[in-house]
Design a protein around this motif. Sequence first.
Motif, PDB file in Angstrom:
ATOM      1  N   PRO A 177      57.240  63.105  18.364  1.00 34.41           N
ATOM      2  CA  PRO A 177      58.054  63.958  17.892  1.00 34.41           C
ATOM      3  C   PRO A 177      59.274  63.437  17.982  1.00 34.41           C
ATOM      4  O   PRO A 177      59.760  62.466  18.562  1.00 34.41           O
ATOM      5  CB  PRO A 177      58.026  65.075  18.713  1.00 34.41           C
ATOM      6  CG  PRO A 177      56.873  64.723  19.857  1.00 34.41           C
ATOM      7  CD  PRO A 177      56.405  63.227  19.558  1.00 34.41           C
ATOM      8  N   ASN A 178      60.381  64.097  17.300  1.00 31.42           N
ATOM      9  CA  ASN A 178      61.765  64.069  17.201  1.00 31.42           C
ATOM     10  C   ASN A 178      62.209  64.102  18.658  1.00 31.42           C
ATOM     11  O   ASN A 178      61.868  64.801  19.431  1.00 31.42           O
ATOM     12  CB  ASN A 178      62.667  64.946  16.499  1.00 31.42           C
ATOM     13  CG  ASN A 178      62.428  64.847  15.056  1.00 31.42           C
ATOM     14  OD1 ASN A 178      61.770  65.791  14.490  1.00 31.42           O
ATOM     15  ND2 ASN A 178      62.637  63.753  14.411  1.00 31.42           N
ATOM     16  N   GLY A 179      63.075  62.892  18.855  1.00 30.24           N
ATOM     17  CA  GLY A 179      63.795  63.008  20.178  1.00 30.24           C
ATOM     18  C   GLY A 179      62.934  62.492  21.329  1.00 30.24           C
ATOM     19  O   GLY A 179      63.121  62.624  22.631  1.00 30.24           O
ATOM     20  N   SER A 180      61.671  62.119  21.264  1.00 32.21           N
ATOM     21  CA  SER A 180      60.919  61.751  22.199  1.00 32.21           C
ATOM     22  C   SER A 180      61.146  60.146  23.024  1.00 32.21           C
ATOM     23  O   SER A 180      60.458  60.096  23.747  1.00 32.21           O
ATOM     24  CB  SER A 180      59.268  61.822  21.676  1.00 32.21           C
ATOM     25  OG  SER A 180      59.089  60.586  20.671  1.00 32.21           O
ATOM     26  N   GLY A 181      61.936  59.449  22.093  1.00 35.13           N
ATOM     27  CA  GLY A 181      62.182  58.214  22.882  1.00 35.13           C
ATOM     28  C   GLY A 181      61.928  56.923  22.144  1.00 35.13           C
ATOM     29  O   GLY A 181      62.052  55.701  22.399  1.00 35.13           O
ATOM     30  N   LYS A 182      61.335  57.061  20.653  1.00 35.00           N
ATOM     31  CA  LYS A 182      60.880  56.087  19.912  1.00 35.00           C
ATOM     32  C   LYS A 182      61.927  54.916  19.838  1.00 35.00           C
ATOM     33  O   LYS A 182      61.543  53.836  19.899  1.00 35.00           O
ATOM     34  CB  LYS A 182      60.330  56.730  18.590  1.00 35.00           C
ATOM     35  CG  LYS A 182      59.165  57.607  18.583  1.00 35.00           C
ATOM     36  CD  LYS A 182      58.599  57.898  17.464  1.00 35.00           C
ATOM     37  CE  LYS A 182      59.698  58.812  16.397  1.00 35.00           C
ATOM     38  NZ  LYS A 182      60.023  60.168  16.990  1.00 35.00           N
ATOM     39  N   SER A 183      63.434  55.504  19.181  1.00 33.38           N
ATOM     40  CA  SER A 183      64.325  54.378  18.936  1.00 33.38           C
ATOM     41  C   SER A 183      64.552  54.046  20.207  1.00 33.38           C
ATOM     42  O   SER A 183      65.030  52.894  20.134  1.00 33.38           O
ATOM     43  CB  SER A 183      65.244  55.298  18.375  1.00 33.38           C
ATOM     44  OG  SER A 183      65.052  55.868  17.068  1.00 33.38           O
ATOM     45  N   THR A 184      64.558  54.692  21.455  1.00 31.28           N
ATOM     46  CA  THR A 184      65.103  54.164  22.621  1.00 31.28           C
ATOM     47  C   THR A 184      64.160  52.971  23.040  1.00 31.28           C
ATOM     48  O   THR A 184      64.704  52.034  23.753  1.00 31.28           O
ATOM     49  CB  THR A 184      64.995  55.434  23.786  1.00 31.28           C
ATOM     50  OG1 THR A 184      66.033  56.337  23.167  1.00 31.28           O
ATOM     51  CG2 THR A 184      65.623  54.920  24.930  1.00 31.28           C
ATOM     52  N   GLU A 243      61.738  53.131  11.320  1.00 30.57           N
ATOM     53  CA  GLU A 243      61.517  54.307  10.416  1.00 30.57           C
ATOM     54  C   GLU A 243      61.620  53.621   8.683  1.00 30.57           C
ATOM     55  O   GLU A 243      62.472  53.802   8.205  1.00 30.57           O
ATOM     56  CB  GLU A 243      62.755  55.262  10.234  1.00 30.57           C
ATOM     57  CG  GLU A 243      62.608  55.941  11.739  1.00 30.57           C
ATOM     58  CD  GLU A 243      62.063  57.097  12.102  1.00 30.57           C
ATOM     59  OE1 GLU A 243      61.343  57.526  10.677  1.00 30.57           O
ATOM     60  OE2 GLU A 243      62.066  57.777  12.958  1.00 30.57           O
ATOM     61  N   LYS A 278      65.495  50.192  21.281  1.00 28.97           N
ATOM     62  CA  LYS A 278      66.767  49.572  21.822  1.00 28.97           C
ATOM     63  C   LYS A 278      66.370  48.909  23.095  1.00 28.97           C
ATOM     64  O   LYS A 278      67.133  47.779  23.390  1.00 28.97           O
ATOM     65  CB  LYS A 278      67.728  50.940  21.974  1.00 28.97           C
ATOM     66  CG  LYS A 278      68.358  51.369  20.924  1.00 28.97           C
ATOM     67  CD  LYS A 278      69.129  52.689  21.097  1.00 28.97           C
ATOM     68  CE  LYS A 278      69.185  53.536  20.215  1.00 28.97           C
ATOM     69  NZ  LYS A 278      69.795  55.016  20.551  1.00 28.97           N
ATOM     70  N   ILE A 289      65.456  58.343  29.739  1.00 32.74           N
ATOM     71  CA  ILE A 289      64.799  58.986  28.689  1.00 32.74           C
ATOM     72  C   ILE A 289      63.403  58.310  28.573  1.00 32.74           C
ATOM     73  O   ILE A 289      62.576  58.937  28.284  1.00 32.74           O
ATOM     74  CB  ILE A 289      65.528  58.503  27.269  1.00 32.74           C
ATOM     75  CG1 ILE A 289      67.092  59.201  27.146  1.00 32.74           C
ATOM     76  CG2 ILE A 289      64.558  59.004  25.752  1.00 32.74           C
ATOM     77  CD1 ILE A 289      67.043  60.456  26.838  1.00 32.74           C
ATOM     78  N   GLN A 349      58.257  58.201  11.454  1.00 32.75           N
ATOM     79  CA  GLN A 349      58.301  59.759  11.340  1.00 32.75           C
ATOM     80  C   GLN A 349      56.970  59.998  10.787  1.00 32.75           C
ATOM     81  O   GLN A 349      56.302  61.114  11.123  1.00 32.75           O
ATOM     82  CB  GLN A 349      59.430  60.331  10.770  1.00 32.75           C
ATOM     83  CG  GLN A 349      60.794  60.205  11.354  1.00 32.75           C
ATOM     84  CD  GLN A 349      60.842  61.380  12.484  1.00 32.75           C
ATOM     85  OE1 GLN A 349      60.118  62.270  12.473  1.00 32.75           O
ATOM     86  NE2 GLN A 349      61.916  61.569  13.044  1.00 32.75           N
ATOM     87  N   TYR A 362      70.456  56.557  28.924  1.00 35.25           N
ATOM     88  CA  TYR A 362      71.872  56.775  28.525  1.00 35.25           C
ATOM     89  C   TYR A 362      72.432  57.440  29.612  1.00 35.25           C
ATOM     90  O   TYR A 362      72.065  58.305  29.961  1.00 35.25           O
ATOM     91  CB  TYR A 362      72.342  57.429  27.151  1.00 35.25           C
ATOM     92  CG  TYR A 362      71.167  57.101  25.821  1.00 35.25           C
ATOM     93  CD1 TYR A 362      71.451  55.802  25.375  1.00 35.25           C
ATOM     94  CD2 TYR A 362      69.979  57.611  25.746  1.00 35.25           C
ATOM     95  CE1 TYR A 362      70.636  55.290  24.334  1.00 35.25           C
ATOM     96  CE2 TYR A 362      69.058  57.127  24.689  1.00 35.25           C
ATOM     97  CZ  TYR A 362      69.340  55.969  24.235  1.00 35.25           C
ATOM     98  OH  TYR A 362      68.619  55.492  23.075  1.00 35.25           O
TER      99      TYR A 362
HETATM  100  N1  LIG Z   1      73.723  56.863  22.598  1.00 32.15           N
HETATM  101  C1  LIG Z   1      72.841  58.040  23.202  1.00 32.15           C
HETATM  102  N2  LIG Z   1      73.498  58.717  24.096  1.00 32.15           N
HETATM  103  C2  LIG Z   1      72.849  59.726  24.767  1.00 32.15           C
HETATM  104  N3  LIG Z   1      71.688  60.096  24.490  1.00 32.15           N
HETATM  105  C3  LIG Z   1      71.064  59.611  23.469  1.00 32.15           C
HETATM  106  C4  LIG Z   1      71.430  58.519  22.720  1.00 32.15           C
HETATM  107  N4  LIG Z   1      70.510  57.930  21.948  1.00 32.15           N
HETATM  108  C5  LIG Z   1      69.621  58.825  21.962  1.00 32.15           C
HETATM  109  N5  LIG Z   1      69.801  59.730  22.969  1.00 32.15           N
HETATM  110  C6  LIG Z   1      68.878  60.808  23.379  1.00 32.15           C
HETATM  111  O1  LIG Z   1      67.719  60.301  23.788  1.00 32.15           O
HETATM  112  C7  LIG Z   1      66.386  61.076  23.277  1.00 32.15           C
HETATM  113  C8  LIG Z   1      65.598  60.172  22.554  1.00 32.15           C
HETATM  114  O2  LIG Z   1      66.211  59.732  21.457  1.00 32.15           O
HETATM  115  P1  LIG Z   1      65.637  58.851  20.354  1.00 32.15           P
HETATM  116  O3  LIG Z   1      66.549  58.441  19.336  1.00 32.15           O
HETATM  117  O4  LIG Z   1      64.961  57.675  21.178  1.00 32.15           O
HETATM  118  O5  LIG Z   1      64.423  59.748  19.731  1.00 32.15           O
HETATM  119  P2  LIG Z   1      63.246  59.162  18.685  1.00 32.15           P
HETATM  120  O6  LIG Z   1      61.963  59.493  19.285  1.00 32.15           O
HETATM  121  O7  LIG Z   1      63.773  57.973  17.797  1.00 32.15           O
HETATM  122  O8  LIG Z   1      63.869  60.428  17.917  1.00 32.15           O
HETATM  123  P3  LIG Z   1      63.848  60.787  16.287  1.00 32.15           P
HETATM  124  O9  LIG Z   1      62.445  60.824  15.703  1.00 32.15           O
HETATM  125  O10 LIG Z   1      64.273  62.039  15.979  1.00 32.15           O
HETATM  126  O11 LIG Z   1      64.558  59.780  15.625  1.00 32.15           O
HETATM  127  C9  LIG Z   1      67.165  62.077  22.541  1.00 32.15           C
HETATM  128  O12 LIG Z   1      67.034  63.086  23.127  1.00 32.15           O
HETATM  129  C10 LIG Z   1      68.576  61.717  22.251  1.00 32.15           C
HETATM  130  O13 LIG Z   1      69.101  62.649  22.082  1.00 32.15           O
END
Ligand SMILES: Nc1ncnc2c1ncn2[C@@H]1O[C@H](COP(=O)(O)OP(=O)(O)OP(=O)(O)O)[C@@H](O)[C@H]1O
Length: 256
Positions: free
Chosen positions: A56-63, A181, A66, A37, A214, A32
């Motif tokens: 873990p949280n914030g590791s990039g799974k949702s990314t 999730e 996307k 990421i 999760q 982003y």
């Molecule tokens: N739209 C965005 N703009 C900027 N940074 C973003 C955006 N979406 C996610 N991030 C950042 O990208 C990193 C990975 O986020 P992501 O949502 O992929 O993690 P995740 O593993 O799915 O986390 P969780 O388990 O908490 O849902 C995080 O540091 C988050 O803050």
Amino acid sequence: MLTSVLEGNSGSGPAVDDDEPMLALRGVVAGYGGFDILHGVNLEVRKGEIVAIVGPNGSGKSTVFKAIYGLIKIRLGEVSFEGQDVASLGPQDLLKAGIAMVPQLSTIFPSMSVYENLELGMYLVRDKALVKRRIDEILELFPRLAERRAQNAGTLSGGERRALEIGRSLMLKPRMILMDEPSVGLSPILTKNMFEQLQDLQKAAGITFLVIEQNARSALEISDRGYVIQRGVVSHTGTGRALLGDDEVRRSFLGG
Ligand SMILES: Nc1ncnc2c1ncn2[C@@H]1O[C@H](COP(=O)(O)OP(=O)(O)OP(=O)(O)O)[C@@H](O)[C@H]1O
């Protein structure tokens, strides 16, 4: 055109060599703004598998989702589905290609009935008889929804609501479903039921699933294979069973 969408998604899809993965990410870099990421993610899903992405949280799974679903542009690497480069396709085109996504946040319309919510899964299709046939097929897969077809979706339990979302995503006959999730908001017992439902769909309808969770232990228990994502790269991969038995994965993600 929509008829062709349906025809395109029914059956087994384009001929794909069984040795070839159905979905493949190779060296995917994405992020982003000015930040990366994902730092070169490699991941494969084979036809008929349930594959879990945990970490873990914030590791990039949702990314990762996307990047697959065209919600962010990848900066480097490749995303292919059934041998086709899909990196530049958006959600509508991916749906036509045979991939559906069930997002984390509920997209159910609470003041509409279960039946009407299912109709929305094919809202652009004018052939009402076809829509009805498809809904009947889906209700056969979800008997609890069949009993509640006239009930307002807002009165469904959390598990029934999740089943409705999964059912609706099946309306256009996708061959692969991405689930973000699916256990959010569900009790442990409902989570177990929901995962069993995915396994039933895998067997009954040959659907392939890629699931972000999760709830790593429950997801790995029912998955053929899993990927652990840490700080934007795959740190571990293997069968669900192997990951559950891996000391480091257990210590880091599964509570010892
Ligand atoms: N739209 C965005 N703009 C900027 N940074 C973003 C955006 N979406 C996610 N991030 C950042 O990208 C990193 C990975 O986020 P992501 O949502 O992929 O993690 P995740 O593993 O799915 O986390 P969780 O388990 O908490 O849902 C995080 O540091 C988050 O803050």
